[in-house]
Write an enzyme that holds these catalytic residues in place. Sequence first.
Site, PDB file in Angstrom:
ATOM      1  N   GLY A  58       0.349   3.710  -8.140  1.00  0.00           N
ATOM      2  CA  GLY A  58      -1.038   3.767  -8.594  1.00  0.00           C
ATOM      3  C   GLY A  58      -2.043   3.109  -7.672  1.00  0.00           C
ATOM      4  O   GLY A  58      -3.227   3.028  -8.008  1.00  0.00           O
ATOM      5  N   LYS A 160       0.130  11.903   3.985  1.00  0.00           N
ATOM      6  CA  LYS A 160       0.983  11.121   4.883  1.00  0.00           C
ATOM      7  C   LYS A 160       2.127  11.981   5.400  1.00  0.00           C
ATOM      8  O   LYS A 160       2.774  12.691   4.641  1.00  0.00           O
ATOM      9  CB  LYS A 160       1.553   9.911   4.142  1.00  0.00           C
ATOM     10  CG  LYS A 160       2.509   9.078   4.983  1.00  0.00           C
ATOM     11  CD  LYS A 160       2.804   7.745   4.335  1.00  0.00           C
ATOM     12  CE  LYS A 160       3.605   7.879   3.055  1.00  0.00           C
ATOM     13  NZ  LYS A 160       3.817   6.590   2.396  1.00  0.00           N
TER      14      LYS A 160
END
EC number: 2.1.1.166
Length: 258
Positions: A58, A160
């Site tokens: 989160g 990523k």
Amino acid sequence: MGKKDKRWVLQRKNDHYYNLAKKRNYRSRATYKLFQLNEKFNLIKERNVVVDLGCAPGGWLQAARDIVGDKGFIVGIDLQTVKPLPYENVIAIKGDMTKEEILKQARDLLPEKPDVIICDASPNISGVWDVDHARSLELTTMALMTATKMLKRGGNFVVKVFQGDLFEKYVQLVSEYFDKAFTTKPRASRDESAEVYVIGKRFNGRKFDLNSKSPIVKLLDLKPVEEEITSPSLRKEISKEDSGLMIKRIKEMRSKKE
């Protein structure tokens, strides 16, 4: 505690971003990666609608919420259960981002098409460079595919990726769907990490091409290895290095499927 564990604990204690995240109640040091990416590329703005793919634990949800404020809206998707954040405009869904029913659930929650899709997800790490690179490409290509299904035209994307033989080809693939594609490594990334972030700016509205000639897309094909090796058309499209990586990945995916 073993030597390796002691080194890890010491490294974390001396980690500036880990300590900063802990002090400011962020769930992950990766929170600062998104802040730095946004500072450099202006991806997310106040009041934006954002989807976070692979959002556990989160940290990027928190960073995105700090940027969009209370007038924006964020939906996260992850296979793991994510502890709720204390904001009405941040919701996390447990599910697979590749499943249409999960994407429908996300769309139903969103006030409008997202302005930005972010993905800091990592595959399970094996420690074998080629395998980890291939797993990363599979995950990031799925994220790109999801982005093309959900983003509004002109929207932004950040994901990523682990470096490897096909990294540049992934950047090329992203550039097919966005006006500009960039690569960067934020300051908060560890020096020894193979991670790099690929940025897509201004989505052009194209649907993801499952018949693309990109070797990245071919990685997702589960045809028998023998067909991949003998296919003349495929041989023209990819280099020996790409082919070797592809075959390794197909073998791995097939054994996992079995």
